[in-house]
Design an enzyme around this catalytic site. Sequence first.
Site, mmCIF file in Angstrom:
data_model
loop_
_atom_site.group_PDB
_atom_site.id
_atom_site.type_symbol
_atom_site.label_atom_id
_atom_site.label_comp_id
_atom_site.label_asym_id
_atom_site.label_seq_id
_atom_site.Cartn_x
_atom_site.Cartn_y
_atom_site.Cartn_z
ATOM 1 N N GLU A 44 0.821 -1.213 0.000
ATOM 2 C CA GLU A 44 0.000 0.000 0.000
ATOM 3 C C GLU A 44 0.858 1.268 0.000
ATOM 4 O O GLU A 44 0.545 2.235 -0.679
ATOM 5 C CB GLU A 44 -0.946 0.013 1.210
ATOM 6 C CG GLU A 44 -2.147 -0.893 1.035
ATOM 7 C CD GLU A 44 -3.020 -0.486 -0.148
ATOM 8 O OE1 GLU A 44 -3.064 0.700 -0.497
ATOM 9 O OE2 GLU A 44 -3.644 -1.383 -0.740
ATOM 10 N N THR A 50 1.982 5.702 -7.346
ATOM 11 C CA THR A 50 2.870 4.919 -8.214
ATOM 12 C C THR A 50 2.059 3.798 -8.860
ATOM 13 O O THR A 50 1.203 3.204 -8.214
ATOM 14 C CB THR A 50 4.021 4.313 -7.386
ATOM 15 O OG1 THR A 50 4.569 5.336 -6.560
ATOM 16 C CG2 THR A 50 5.114 3.762 -8.268
ATOM 17 N N GLY A 88 10.769 6.787 -6.256
ATOM 18 C CA GLY A 88 10.337 8.165 -6.004
ATOM 19 C C GLY A 88 9.654 8.343 -4.656
ATOM 20 O O GLY A 88 9.440 7.376 -3.922
#
Length: 372
Positions: A44, A50, A88
């Site tokens: 999660e 993403t 990221g």
Amino acid sequence: MPVGFPSSAWKRDFRRRLNRWFGKNARELPWRATSDPYLVWVSEIMLQQTQVRTVIPYYERFVEQFPRPSLLAEAAEDDVLRRWEGLGYYRRARQMHKAAKQIVALHGGDFPTDFDSVLALPGVGRYTAGAVLSIALDSRLPIVEANTIRLYSRLLEHRGDVALTASQNRFWEFAESILPRKGCGQFNQALMELGAEICKPKAPICESCPVRMQCPTFAQGMQSEIPAPKRKVAFEDRREAALVIWRDNRILVRRCGDSERWAGLWDFPRFPVAREVGEVTRSQLVNGAKQLMKLRIKPGARILRLRHGVTRYRISLECYEAELVGEEQRTLREDKAIRWLSIDELADTPLNTTGRQLARHISANRIVAEEK
Ligand code: SF4
């Protein structure tokens, strides 16, 4: 019952259609093969902002290295960030690391199973707590996230700005009102799957949607107006410079500070320069290095230009070789946020995306140079 919500019969019909569709169309995803709340939590957090296909290999490598909260808690932050590199939003990884330590300290290393304890973990909000506990343990908790916000907006014909608190409250109430008595984990996953795979932002595939006969937005052909389109981001061009500074076959890198972009990751010394065309001037490089790290440098040749985007910035990164001058080397050795690394060590160090591109470029060109 809040005003404007569908009837009980509508909800029964909706659950039946959605569950039947999900039974036939659910994607096989690695985190769907487990009911371990820790593993569901990892998935999660990774899935926030993403895409699924990007997350899968990261998830598999991450849980192979950190299969339990205690192993994640014991790891060095650099190891956690290295596993995360390229995904990221690195704050997520740092918060997971902190959360794992909290799980060990407060819950004996077992992922908590009550809502308040999960919500108290760093980086966990109402959505994540509800998703983890409903998916792993079938707790009766609602979910509201990007895909379901779009779906709920269309099912409710909600025309307002979805970011407003009033809109968010409406979505949470709706999500709670449609939950089945049992099977909430499956149901919540089905909602997200429908939002992600069918009720897409642009051109939803309404002809394949199991609930199209219940959807007022479909009935009115309002899919492109609901939810209300976001305001377009105004991009801004920026120019930055990065320095490759060598000493005894080692390169200088610095750890990005907590208030910087890429906090916790390592990068080449990097700073903004004026947005002019052509080469960055020597004085821009000298002044930038001085302001960033009090470095006195002698700039060398430009070795690479990288273009990339961060939030609303479109950045042109000009990478230069440079030498240190004066007494800098002695003071640098004492700074924990600075390392001199060989090319091999760079490969094991968590770098931001452009740092990794630059490191690969240096490595490839070294090999070529040595082979000549
Ligand atoms: Fe979304 Fe279309 Fe299904 Fe309505 S009918 S929920 S707009 S995919």
